[in-house]
Structure formats: structure tokens, C-alpha cells
Design a protein around this motif. Sequence first.
Motif, PDB file in Angstrom:
ATOM      1  N   LEU A  54      29.931 161.539-119.486  1.00  0.00           N
ATOM      2  CA  LEU A  54      29.160 162.687-119.732  1.00  0.00           C
ATOM      3  C   LEU A  54      27.496 162.347-119.419  1.00  0.00           C
ATOM      4  N   VAL A  55      27.006 163.341-118.552  1.00  0.00           N
ATOM      5  CA  VAL A  55      25.503 162.909-118.018  1.00  0.00           C
ATOM      6  C   VAL A  55      24.542 163.923-118.440  1.00  0.00           C
ATOM      7  N   SER A  56      23.391 164.015-118.816  1.00  0.00           N
ATOM      8  CA  SER A  56      22.348 164.889-118.895  1.00  0.00           C
ATOM      9  C   SER A  56      21.245 164.294-119.038  1.00  0.00           C
ATOM     10  N   THR A  57      20.153 165.277-118.737  1.00  0.00           N
ATOM     11  CA  THR A  57      18.642 164.722-118.815  1.00  0.00           C
ATOM     12  C   THR A  57      18.177 164.791-120.082  1.00  0.00           C
ATOM     13  N   PRO A 102      25.987 167.009-127.210  1.00  0.00           N
ATOM     14  CA  PRO A 102      24.836 168.272-127.207  1.00  0.00           C
ATOM     15  C   PRO A 102      25.369 169.426-126.658  1.00  0.00           C
ATOM     16  N   VAL A 103      25.254 170.507-127.429  1.00  0.00           N
ATOM     17  CA  VAL A 103      25.596 171.815-127.208  1.00  0.00           C
ATOM     18  C   VAL A 103      24.785 172.374-126.097  1.00  0.00           C
ATOM     19  N   THR A 104      25.287 173.070-125.208  1.00  0.00           N
ATOM     20  CA  THR A 104      24.528 173.586-124.029  1.00  0.00           C
ATOM     21  C   THR A 104      24.742 175.129-123.901  1.00  0.00           C
ATOM     22  N   VAL A 105      25.337 175.719-124.710  1.00  0.00           N
ATOM     23  CA  VAL A 105      25.502 177.269-124.833  1.00  0.00           C
ATOM     24  C   VAL A 105      25.287 177.689-126.130  1.00  0.00           C
ATOM     25  N   SER A 106      24.300 178.730-126.270  1.00  0.00           N
ATOM     26  CA  SER A 106      24.048 179.101-127.523  1.00  0.00           C
ATOM     27  C   SER A 106      24.102 180.760-127.477  1.00  0.00           C
ATOM     28  N   SER A 113      17.572 174.819-120.227  1.00  0.00           N
ATOM     29  CA  SER A 113      16.725 173.580-120.362  1.00  0.00           C
ATOM     30  C   SER A 113      17.621 172.327-120.533  1.00  0.00           C
ATOM     31  N   LEU A 114      18.651 172.571-121.001  1.00  0.00           N
ATOM     32  CA  LEU A 114      19.756 171.704-121.337  1.00  0.00           C
ATOM     33  C   LEU A 114      21.013 171.777-120.591  1.00  0.00           C
ATOM     34  N   ARG A 159      12.870 178.445-129.698  1.00  0.00           N
ATOM     35  CA  ARG A 159      11.828 178.011-128.687  1.00  0.00           C
ATOM     36  C   ARG A 159      12.486 177.163-127.636  1.00  0.00           C
ATOM     37  N   GLN A 160      13.199 176.157-128.108  1.00  0.00           N
ATOM     38  CA  GLN A 160      13.716 175.316-126.888  1.00  0.00           C
ATOM     39  C   GLN A 160      14.688 174.389-127.583  1.00  0.00           C
ATOM     40  N   ALA A 161      15.588 173.939-126.655  1.00  0.00           N
ATOM     41  CA  ALA A 161      16.518 172.991-127.025  1.00  0.00           C
ATOM     42  C   ALA A 161      16.535 171.809-126.049  1.00  0.00           C
TER      43      ALA A 161
END
Length: 308
Positions: A54-57, A102-106, A113-114, A159-161
Motif C-alpha cells: 500500500l502506497v500513499s503520499t 488511512p481513509v480515502t473516501v468521506s 488530497s489523499l 478542511r483537509q485530510a
Amino acid sequence: MRLTGVSPESGWTGLSVRTVLANPSTRPGLRLPGRVVVVAGGTDVPVLRVRLGLVSTAEPDDPEAPRRLVQFHQATVAEGFVLRAGRGRSIPFEFPLPWETPVTVSGGVPLLSLRTGLRTEVTVEPRLEQGAMVPVFVHPLPTQAHVLVALDTLGFSLRQASLVDGRLPGVAQTLPLHQRWGFWVAPLYAGPITELELIFIADPASLEVILWMDRRLALAGITHQSISRFRVWHTGAERRDWVATVDAWLRAAINRHAAAAAHADWSATISESAHVSRPPDEPIHPGFGLGGTAGGAGVGGSGGGDGT
């Protein structure tokens, strides 16, 4: 729905790698089913290992450093075989997602941004062949979703995640990074605090909710931060009054924040609630390095002390 990641054919081995997901939508703690298809070119290819990651920034702890790509979880799906020239092999897998993924859908909407991807690595000595990353859409656990919806109901706006490449001191974690949710503060709570950050740390039995509060008065050169921790069980989540629960957490955390503030005259307590609420859950006692408060004149000031 099936998503496929295909690597360009390697000029050295002639190997191509294709990753297929049966369904890219998932949740923390579940298994992600799919398969990896590797096809050899004109020569035999001795494959040492096929691994998924699993890869993310993520953002580093140092705010001045640039964001970087981080592989935060991996699993081997095959190893020790020879792929004959012109032949292929299909490798089925069920990739386990950590509970802290990490959650990427809300709210059913991907967080731009994620983004998280599943990367395939095929080890062929002395080189590493990488397949293209396949996007993975991680939806929140029911308990996480209830907390996010309750904050929205109470007037908080996302505001941001973001992901932070680093562990939280004093918090039991399995991953080397953590996710932070930043919110615009709802009007009812806007006097004592100006910023709210939310951190989820999940495990199979429960969800730990960390509320990171900040009060900044730029003209006065005053800042004060405090951290409160709460835990809720996954079992029985559908029967809980989540708006009342989250409101109680917020009021307990804000009042603790105000009581410990170095300048109590500008950090008022919350005496009214948007909803009739039961007493809040007992906060988790803060571990070393996380918990308590820090506040005072200027950004570098400190004051207050540990507490629950």
C-alpha cells in the motif's frame, strides 16, 4: 468493477506485470481480493518474490520537508518460481488491510488530497520490476463514519485530510504513519478553540479518537494546544447516540483545554450543548509525549500540564 494496473514490458527481462482488483472499494480490516498476472518475454525469468504494498503520499514530521511517496504496508503473495519464456502465471491474492489504513473516501466522495494505491513488486535478481499502481478506495469503518457525520451535524466543516509520516508518541500503532482530519470549527465551539484536528487509531475491537485542539490569537501572540483521547467500541455502534457522544467529547475536551490554558480569560468554557447529552466517556489517560497541554505567549511558549 475491476481496476487493472499494467507495467510496461521490461527491456531487461521482457517481463510484464498486470494487477487486477475484483473491487477497489474496501474498508480497514478487510481483505482486498484480486490477482497478479506476470508474463515472460523471450527468455525464462527466475522470480524470487511477488509482493504487494500500500502506497500513499505523506507529509514528513518536518514541515519544511517535501511530501514523499511512502509504502506503509506490504505482503508477499508468491515466491520462488521460474516463469518460462512466453508463458504467464496468474497469482490470486486476498491482501489484508490494517485496521489503521488511512481513509480515502468521506461521505461517498474520494478525498482528492489523499490517494492510496496498491503497488506490485516482482523481484528478479538483481533487479526489481514494478507494476503500475492500482488505486484503492478506502471507506471509513462504521464507527469512523458515525464520528464524521456527527461532527458535520454539529456544524464542523472538513478542511483537509492528510497523512503524516511518523508515529504518535504514547499511542499504540501498527503503521509508521497516521491520518489527520482538519476541521473548521462550528460556531457553538468557536470561542474557546479556533482549530480542531481529529485522529483515528482503530483496532479490531475499538476506535480511539484523538481530539487535537488549538487556540490562536495572532495579534496577542498567544497560542495554546491540548490533546484529549477517547475510546469507543465497534460493538453496539448502531445503537449509540453519536451526536450526543461526540458533543460530550468536544465539551469535555474544550473545558479541559480552557482550564489548563495559560490565559484563561480568552479560553472560555462550554456551558451549553447543541444536544442533550449523557456524560462523556472517560478519556484515555495520556501516554508519554502525547496528552496534556502546552500553551503560552508566542508560538514557542509552554505551560499547563498533563491531565485527562
